[in-house]
Design an enzyme around this catalytic site. Structure first.
Site, PDB file in Angstrom:
ATOM      1  N   GLU A  75       9.762   7.047 -23.236  1.00  0.00           N
ATOM      2  CA  GLU A  75       9.534   8.215 -22.372  1.00  0.00           C
ATOM      3  C   GLU A  75      10.858   8.961 -22.136  1.00  0.00           C
ATOM      4  OE1 GLU A  75       7.241   7.160 -18.784  1.00  0.00           O
ATOM      5  OE2 GLU A  75       8.683   8.345 -17.651  1.00  0.00           O
ATOM      6  N   TYR A  76      11.923   8.230 -21.896  1.00  0.00           N
ATOM      7  CA  TYR A  76      13.240   8.870 -21.736  1.00  0.00           C
ATOM      8  C   TYR A  76      13.580   9.688 -22.986  1.00  0.00           C
ATOM      9  CZ  TYR A  76      15.266   6.398 -17.622  1.00  0.00           C
ATOM     10  OH  TYR A  76      15.570   5.935 -16.371  1.00  0.00           O
ATOM     11  N   VAL A 117       4.576  -4.041  -4.858  1.00  0.00           N
ATOM     12  CA  VAL A 117       5.695  -3.807  -3.935  1.00  0.00           C
ATOM     13  C   VAL A 117       6.948  -3.479  -4.742  1.00  0.00           C
ATOM     14  CG1 VAL A 117       4.713  -5.342  -2.201  1.00  0.00           C
ATOM     15  CG2 VAL A 117       6.365  -6.245  -3.849  1.00  0.00           C
ATOM     16  N   LEU A 169       0.821  -1.215   0.000  1.00  0.00           N
ATOM     17  CA  LEU A 169       0.000   0.000   0.000  1.00  0.00           C
ATOM     18  C   LEU A 169       0.854   1.263   0.000  1.00  0.00           C
ATOM     19  CD1 LEU A 169      -2.824  -1.149   2.441  1.00  0.00           C
ATOM     20  CD2 LEU A 169      -3.057  -0.714  -0.019  1.00  0.00           C
ATOM     21  N   GLY A 189       0.162   1.169  -4.882  1.00  0.00           N
ATOM     22  CA  GLY A 189      -0.796   0.189  -4.390  1.00  0.00           C
ATOM     23  C   GLY A 189      -2.029   0.849  -3.798  1.00  0.00           C
ATOM     24  N   LYS A 221       6.299  -2.519 -21.095  1.00  0.00           N
ATOM     25  CA  LYS A 221       6.367  -1.383 -20.152  1.00  0.00           C
ATOM     26  C   LYS A 221       7.773  -0.776 -20.160  1.00  0.00           C
ATOM     27  CE  LYS A 221       5.488   1.588 -16.950  1.00  0.00           C
ATOM     28  NZ  LYS A 221       6.135   1.587 -15.697  1.00  0.00           N
ATOM     29  N   ARG A 258       3.011  -5.049   4.355  1.00  0.00           N
ATOM     30  CA  ARG A 258       3.943  -5.686   5.305  1.00  0.00           C
ATOM     31  C   ARG A 258       3.939  -4.957   6.654  1.00  0.00           C
ATOM     32  NH1 ARG A 258      10.229  -5.515   3.853  1.00  0.00           N
ATOM     33  NH2 ARG A 258       9.661  -3.314   3.885  1.00  0.00           N
ATOM     34  N   HIS A 318       8.094   1.261 -23.176  1.00  0.00           N
ATOM     35  CA  HIS A 318       7.332   2.497 -22.920  1.00  0.00           C
ATOM     36  C   HIS A 318       8.205   3.487 -22.145  1.00  0.00           C
ATOM     37  CE1 HIS A 318       5.225   4.942 -19.942  1.00  0.00           C
ATOM     38  NE2 HIS A 318       4.244   5.084 -20.815  1.00  0.00           N
ATOM     39  N   ASN A 319       8.840   3.015 -21.082  1.00  0.00           N
ATOM     40  CA  ASN A 319       9.657   3.918 -20.262  1.00  0.00           C
ATOM     41  C   ASN A 319      10.861   4.425 -21.046  1.00  0.00           C
ATOM     42  OD1 ASN A 319       7.861   3.107 -18.302  1.00  0.00           O
ATOM     43  ND2 ASN A 319       9.389   2.894 -16.716  1.00  0.00           N
ATOM     44  N   SER A 342       1.341   1.957 -15.969  1.00  0.00           N
ATOM     45  CA  SER A 342       1.932   3.268 -16.218  1.00  0.00           C
ATOM     46  C   SER A 342       0.950   4.384 -15.910  1.00  0.00           C
ATOM     47  CB  SER A 342       2.382   3.393 -17.672  1.00  0.00           C
ATOM     48  OG  SER A 342       2.927   4.679 -17.857  1.00  0.00           O
ATOM     49  N   GLY A 343       1.509   5.515 -15.519  1.00  0.00           N
ATOM     50  CA  GLY A 343       0.672   6.679 -15.254  1.00  0.00           C
ATOM     51  C   GLY A 343       0.920   7.263 -13.882  1.00  0.00           C
TER      52      GLY A 343
HETATM   53  P1  NBP Z   1       7.804   1.121  -3.662  1.00  0.00           P
HETATM   54  O1  NBP Z   1       8.484   0.626  -4.887  1.00  0.00           O
HETATM   55  O2  NBP Z   1       8.369   2.270  -2.926  1.00  0.00           O
HETATM   56  O3  NBP Z   1       7.671  -0.123  -2.636  1.00  0.00           O
HETATM   57  C1  NBP Z   1       7.138   0.058  -1.359  1.00  0.00           C
HETATM   58  C2  NBP Z   1       6.163  -1.060  -1.026  1.00  0.00           C
HETATM   59  O4  NBP Z   1       6.821  -2.339  -1.098  1.00  0.00           O
HETATM   60  C3  NBP Z   1       5.654  -0.918   0.411  1.00  0.00           C
HETATM   61  O5  NBP Z   1       4.310  -1.309   0.443  1.00  0.00           O
HETATM   62  C4  NBP Z   1       6.564  -1.895   1.160  1.00  0.00           C
HETATM   63  O6  NBP Z   1       6.003  -2.328   2.364  1.00  0.00           O
HETATM   64  C5  NBP Z   1       6.616  -3.011   0.177  1.00  0.00           C
HETATM   65  N1  NBP Z   1       7.672  -4.000   0.402  1.00  0.00           N
HETATM   66  C6  NBP Z   1       9.014  -3.873   0.337  1.00  0.00           C
HETATM   67 BR1  NBP Z   1       9.903  -2.326  -0.021  1.00  0.00          BR
HETATM   68  N2  NBP Z   1       9.665  -5.013   0.603  1.00  0.00           N
HETATM   69  C7  NBP Z   1       8.685  -5.899   0.865  1.00  0.00           C
HETATM   70  C8  NBP Z   1       8.719  -7.263   1.227  1.00  0.00           C
HETATM   71  N3  NBP Z   1       9.854  -7.934   1.312  1.00  0.00           N
HETATM   72  N4  NBP Z   1       7.531  -7.883   1.428  1.00  0.00           N
HETATM   73  C9  NBP Z   1       6.368  -7.222   1.340  1.00  0.00           C
HETATM   74  N5  NBP Z   1       6.276  -5.908   0.975  1.00  0.00           N
HETATM   75  C10 NBP Z   1       7.428  -5.266   0.746  1.00  0.00           C
HETATM   76  O7  NBP Z   1       6.247   1.413  -3.952  1.00  0.00           O
HETATM   77  P2  NBP Z   1       5.571   2.214  -5.182  1.00  0.00           P
HETATM   78  O8  NBP Z   1       6.290   3.467  -5.515  1.00  0.00           O
HETATM   79  O9  NBP Z   1       4.131   2.258  -4.842  1.00  0.00           O
HETATM   80  O10 NBP Z   1       5.777   1.233  -6.417  1.00  0.00           O
HETATM   81  C11 NBP Z   1       5.309  -0.114  -6.420  1.00  0.00           C
HETATM   82  C12 NBP Z   1       5.772  -0.773  -7.710  1.00  0.00           C
HETATM   83  O11 NBP Z   1       5.162  -0.087  -8.807  1.00  0.00           O
HETATM   84  C13 NBP Z   1       7.287  -0.690  -7.941  1.00  0.00           C
HETATM   85  O12 NBP Z   1       7.732  -1.843  -8.585  1.00  0.00           O
HETATM   86  C14 NBP Z   1       7.435   0.482  -8.858  1.00  0.00           C
HETATM   87  O13 NBP Z   1       8.595   0.416  -9.651  1.00  0.00           O
HETATM   88  C15 NBP Z   1       6.183   0.345  -9.708  1.00  0.00           C
HETATM   89  N6  NBP Z   1       5.731   1.589 -10.355  1.00  0.00           N
HETATM   90  C16 NBP Z   1       5.811   2.768  -9.698  1.00  0.00           C
HETATM   91  C17 NBP Z   1       5.361   3.927 -10.313  1.00  0.00           C
HETATM   92  C18 NBP Z   1       5.417   5.235  -9.576  1.00  0.00           C
HETATM   93  O14 NBP Z   1       5.097   6.260 -10.211  1.00  0.00           O
HETATM   94  N7  NBP Z   1       5.783   5.255  -8.298  1.00  0.00           N
HETATM   95  C19 NBP Z   1       4.812   3.863 -11.589  1.00  0.00           C
HETATM   96  C20 NBP Z   1       4.700   2.645 -12.217  1.00  0.00           C
HETATM   97  C21 NBP Z   1       5.164   1.505 -11.579  1.00  0.00           C
HETATM   98  P3  NBP Z   1       6.380  -1.566   3.744  1.00  0.00           P
HETATM   99  O15 NBP Z   1       5.383  -0.459   3.873  1.00  0.00           O
HETATM  100  O16 NBP Z   1       6.208  -2.598   4.781  1.00  0.00           O
HETATM  101  O17 NBP Z   1       7.794  -1.078   3.642  1.00  0.00           O
END
Ligand code: NBP
Length: 479
Positions: free
Chosen positions: A195-196, A77, A13, A17, A188, A36, A191-192, A131-132
């Site tokens: 984007e670069y 995650v 979350l 998430g 994806k 977690r 796509h990225n 994406s987004g």
């Molecule tokens: P993060 O990539 O920052 O990950 C944080 C989440 O992962 C938290 O919920 C954390 O739980 C959990 N987590 C970790 Br770290 N290790 C874990 C483990 N061993 N077991 C269970 N949970 C674990 O989150 P995000 O920025 O929301 O991105 C999520 C995914 O989506 C990534 O792969 C990211 O590359 C991708 N993505 C992100 C974007 C963007 O714009 N941010 C866009 C598109 C895709 P905790 O709270 O307990 O630490």
């Protein structure tokens, strides 16, 4: 009263998430969520996620027990080992036919491996591009799912409901099945990478207009506004226009001028470049865009070098309006070359992996929800509809015509950049790619001669088949 079984479970979350969970709930689905760190789950279900169709869970066992069968568990995650750990924990809790979905920015080969491992346990696995960013996750992302094909009918109603919608009636979801294994993550990643390229090209256009045409930020905002009404109409052009209008609350200056010129990166552009090198696919523009960020990061060195290394005066252009229009044409031509490279790399990866990809459908997935969304993607989809086996987008009659018409501007802009010393590596590599691709004969004949001369690497001939070697020194002595 017993809780209704949930349609899907979501693990993780953080930014993505949490917003994706709210999006799923907003479409009427029942969703179970787990993080977690329990306090994150509790804060969510007491705050934005305090909804009748959102169920907070403190353990993965609770999450699994809350789901209707076949169960669907989506992981949002941090990409990498966390995904493997969660799969290992979930497998004994789930049953054959259940689906594990990874929505992170995962390296495609990891999804290939995980699909095999999860399928071997009798379950189904999906690696989906999302994406987004935060807003897309909440309001409608572009989704690029791939993996176990049998999972698609199970997740399709939810995925297509939460995805961005486009089309005249706003009812075409930016989500369709991509293909097997890690193909969704590969799409994806491309796509990225695109984007670069898009972002770096816009930054180079900015440098050209600022230094070459002498435009102010207010003038730049007007120029980008105009560009956004034509063939360059896209999310990135639109936000660039907006950026030039924003003032820093502290100083009153344009905020863009107060931002340090040192770019960061999270790595998907680097992955695309590395995989392009492995495939022998000439994705020169994303690679130059990655290097441009690396060079920008050398801020301290650049500051020192600026007082040591000579360059021409970056004088203003004689005809700012004319030059601005030439930059627009060059930008569009370079953008076509960039997308051509992305699709060529996708096709090379598909050939290597044995994936059957539908390039028209992929272009359609990117029309809404994602960062590279643009009017231009309709033209790409049309080009692949007319010829699904198109070798290179630049060869589509419509694009070949645009490139031919844009050529004089494209060349003038690149030449001007070289003359006045404005660094435009991606503009330059786009033109070099176009010129390299359109030449039936390149100087690689000499290269092959050199390789055979010093390393007996052999060469092929233009006039007879087979592999040939010459004793160059011996023939040289006879000259
Ligand atoms: P993060 O990539 O920052 O990950 C944080 C989440 O992962 C938290 O919920 C954390 O739980 C959990 N987590 C970790 Br770290 N290790 C874990 C483990 N061993 N077991 C269970 N949970 C674990 O989150 P995000 O920025 O929301 O991105 C999520 C995914 O989506 C990534 O792969 C990211 O590359 C991708 N993505 C992100 C974007 C963007 O714009 N941010 C866009 C598109 C895709 P905790 O709270 O307990 O630490």
């Amino acid at each position: 009263m017993a809780q209704q079984p949930c349609d899907i479970g979501l693990v993780g979350l953080a930014v993505m998430g949490e917003n994706l969970a709210l999006n799923i709930a907003s479409r009427g689905f029942h969703i179970a969520v787990f993080n977690r760190t329990t306090s994150v789950t509790d804060a969510f279900t007491a705050g934005r996620g305090k909804l009748p169709n959102v169920v907070g869970c403190h353990t993965l066992e609770q999450l699994v027990a809350a789901l209707a069968k076949p169960r669907k568990v989506m992981l949002m995650v941090k990409a990498g080992p966390a995904v493997d750990q969660l799969i290992a924990t979930l497998l004994p809790l789930l049953s054959p036919g259940d689906v594990i979905i990874d929505g992170g920015n995962t390296y495609p080969a990891d999804t290939d491996r995980r699909t095999r491992e999860v399928e071997a346990a009798g379950l189904l696995y999906v690696g989906t591009g999302v994406s987004g960013g935060e807003e897309g996750a909440l309001k409608g992302p572009s989704l690029m799912p791939g993996g176990s094909a049998a999972a698609w009918p199970l997740i399709k109603p939810i995925f297509q409901a939460i995805a961005a919608k486009v089309g005249p009636a706003g009812d075409i979801p930016c989500c369709d099945w991509v293909g097997p294994g890690g193909s969704g993550n590969y799409v994806k990643m491309v796509h990225n990478g695109i984007e670069y390229g898009d972002m770096q090209l816009i930054c180079e256009a900015y440098a050209l207009l600022k230094h070459g045409a002498g435009l102010s930020n207010d003038e730049l905002a007007r120029v980008f506004d105009g560009w956004n009404r034509g063939e360059l109409d896209s999310y990135l052009i639109e936000i660039t226009r907006d950026i030039f209008t924003v003032r820093d609350p502290d100083t009153g200056d344009h905020l863009v001028d107060r931002i340090l010129d040192r770019a960061g990166a999270k790595g998907t552009g680097k992955w695309m470049s590395q995989l392009a090198l492995d495939l022998g696919a000439p994705s020169t523009m994303v690679t130059e865009a990655v290097f441009a960020r690396s060079l920008s990061a050398l801020k301290d060195q650049r500051v020192r070098a600026s007082s040591v290394l000579a360059g021409p005066d970056m004088r203003s252009h004689d005809d700012p309006a004319g030059f601005t229009d030439q930059v627009r044409r060059a930008l569009y031509a370079a953008k076509i070359a960039s997308y051509a490279q992305g699709f060529v790399q996708l096709a090379a990866a598909a050939a290597e992996q044995g994936w059957q990809l539908d390039y028209r459908s992929i272009a359609m997935l990117w029309r809404g929800g994602c960062i590279i969304r643009a009017r231009f993607l309709d033209d790409i989809a049309a080009a692949y509809a007319a010829n699904p086996k198109l070798e290179n987008l630049m060869l589509a009659p419509s694009f070949a015509k645009v490139l031919a018409a844009a050529q004089p501007a494209w060349r003038h802009v690149v030449a001007t950049a070289a003359t006045i010393g404005v660094p435009v590596p991606v503009f330059m590599s786009s033109l070099a790619y176009y010129d390299g691709y359109r030449h039936a004969r390149l100087p690689a004949n000499l290269l092959q001669a050199q390789r055979d001369y010093f390393g007996a690497h052999t060469y092929e001939r233009t006039d007879k088949p087979g592999s040939h070697h010459t004793e160059w020194l011996e023939l040289r002595r006879k000259v």
